[in-house]
Design a protein around this motif. Sequence first.
Motif, short mmCIF file in Angstrom:
data_model
loop_
_atom_site.label_atom_id
_atom_site.label_comp_id
_atom_site.label_asym_id
_atom_site.label_seq_id
_atom_site.Cartn_x
_atom_site.Cartn_y
_atom_site.Cartn_z
N ALA A 85 49.61 34.06 25.59
CA ALA A 85 50.09 35.24 24.86
C ALA A 85 51.23 35.94 25.58
O ALA A 85 51.80 36.89 25.06
N GLY A 86 51.58 35.50 26.79
CA GLY A 86 52.71 36.09 27.51
C GLY A 86 52.40 37.40 28.19
O GLY A 86 53.31 38.17 28.49
N ALA A 87 51.14 37.68 28.47
CA ALA A 87 50.77 38.92 29.16
C ALA A 87 51.25 38.86 30.61
O ALA A 87 51.74 37.83 31.09
N GLU A 88 51.11 39.97 31.31
CA GLU A 88 51.54 40.06 32.70
C GLU A 88 50.87 38.97 33.55
O GLU A 88 49.70 38.66 33.37
N LYS A 89 51.64 38.41 34.49
CA LYS A 89 51.09 37.40 35.39
C LYS A 89 50.10 38.04 36.34
O LYS A 89 50.31 39.15 36.84
N LEU A 90 49.01 37.34 36.59
CA LEU A 90 48.02 37.76 37.58
C LEU A 90 48.11 36.80 38.76
O LEU A 90 48.34 35.60 38.57
N VAL A 91 47.93 37.31 39.97
CA VAL A 91 48.16 36.51 41.18
C VAL A 91 47.08 36.78 42.21
O VAL A 91 46.53 37.88 42.28
N VAL A 92 46.81 35.76 43.02
CA VAL A 92 46.01 35.93 44.24
C VAL A 92 46.71 35.13 45.33
O VAL A 92 47.22 34.03 45.08
N ALA A 93 46.78 35.69 46.53
CA ALA A 93 47.40 35.01 47.67
C ALA A 93 46.31 34.29 48.47
O ALA A 93 45.27 34.87 48.78
N VAL A 94 46.56 33.04 48.78
CA VAL A 94 45.64 32.21 49.56
C VAL A 94 46.21 32.10 50.97
O VAL A 94 47.29 31.53 51.15
N ILE A 95 45.48 32.66 51.95
CA ILE A 95 45.99 32.65 53.32
C ILE A 95 45.06 31.95 54.30
O ILE A 95 45.45 31.70 55.44
N HIS A 96 43.84 31.66 53.89
CA HIS A 96 42.86 31.02 54.78
C HIS A 96 42.48 29.65 54.23
O HIS A 96 42.13 29.51 53.06
N ASP A 97 42.50 28.65 55.10
CA ASP A 97 42.21 27.30 54.67
C ASP A 97 40.71 27.02 54.54
O ASP A 97 40.32 25.95 54.07
N THR A 98 39.87 27.97 54.88
CA THR A 98 38.42 27.77 54.80
C THR A 98 37.80 28.37 53.54
O THR A 98 36.64 28.10 53.25
N ILE A 99 38.54 29.16 52.81
CA ILE A 99 38.02 29.80 51.60
C ILE A 99 38.50 28.98 50.39
O ILE A 99 39.68 28.65 50.28
N THR A 100 37.56 28.68 49.48
CA THR A 100 37.92 27.85 48.33
C THR A 100 37.67 28.53 46.98
O THR A 100 38.04 27.97 45.96
N LYS A 101 37.04 29.69 46.96
CA LYS A 101 36.79 30.39 45.70
C LYS A 101 37.66 31.64 45.65
O LYS A 101 37.61 32.48 46.54
N TYR A 102 38.45 31.75 44.58
CA TYR A 102 39.38 32.86 44.41
C TYR A 102 39.32 33.40 42.99
O TYR A 102 39.53 32.66 42.04
N GLU A 103 39.02 34.67 42.89
CA GLU A 103 39.09 35.36 41.60
C GLU A 103 40.54 35.79 41.41
O GLU A 103 41.21 36.19 42.36
N ILE A 104 41.03 35.70 40.21
CA ILE A 104 42.38 36.14 39.88
C ILE A 104 42.23 37.27 38.87
O ILE A 104 41.69 37.06 37.78
N ASN A 105 42.66 38.45 39.23
CA ASN A 105 42.51 39.62 38.37
C ASN A 105 43.54 40.68 38.75
O ASN A 105 44.31 40.49 39.69
N PRO A 106 43.57 41.81 38.05
CA PRO A 106 44.54 42.86 38.38
C PRO A 106 44.41 43.39 39.82
O PRO A 106 45.42 43.74 40.44
N SER A 107 43.21 43.43 40.37
CA SER A 107 43.04 43.90 41.74
C SER A 107 43.67 42.94 42.75
O SER A 107 44.33 43.36 43.69
N THR A 108 43.44 41.62 42.57
CA THR A 108 44.03 40.66 43.49
C THR A 108 45.55 40.66 43.37
O THR A 108 46.26 40.45 44.36
N THR A 109 46.04 40.93 42.16
CA THR A 109 47.48 41.03 41.94
C THR A 109 48.06 42.22 42.70
O THR A 109 49.09 42.11 43.36
#
Length: 173
Positions: A100-124
């Motif tokens: 639908a072209g809504a705002e992009k949501l983002v999460v930054a991955v900085i640790h190689d040991t974490i594999t679960k990432y929520e993507i939402n307005p807070s992570t953005t």
Amino acid sequence: MNRTSLFTLLLILSGFAVTGCEQEKKTAKVSQAVVKKYTQATTLEGTVSNNKGVVKTGTVEATDENGHVITHAAVDNGHYSVEIPANTVLPILLSFASDAGAEKLVVAVIHDTITKYEINPSTTAVAKAAKAMGGYTHANMTRAAADTVHTPDANKTTTGWRGDPTTQYGGWH
């Protein structure tokens, strides 16, 4: 000059020499930035949500810090799973774009040991704040998370309600 004065003068001069050497040692210790990367292929997964709830469809794209695409995957009923190749250097960004072209949501991955990432307005918000602070480092991400979460200052310390239950919700209830 008597013997005591000479001895005192030598002690003072040796103190300056030691202090000067110690200062040179302190400035010579410059830490090298450790490059983190995935040593083997790794699957990152999680859910995507916005202010209205779980996002049903769209695409999650993994990119490096310069925007080069690493991989992408479709979102299925709010869930995504992307395979990150071995030797991929961190940080990477997981970006969600909807059909639908809504705002992009983002999460930054900085640790190689974490594999679960929520993507939402807070992570953005955290990712944007960390980028503005100078980049996606652990220190910047931690500070950005603390600054973007709407928690009263009293609750961020041990003197807040977590440290003193009598102040939770304004006192005993």
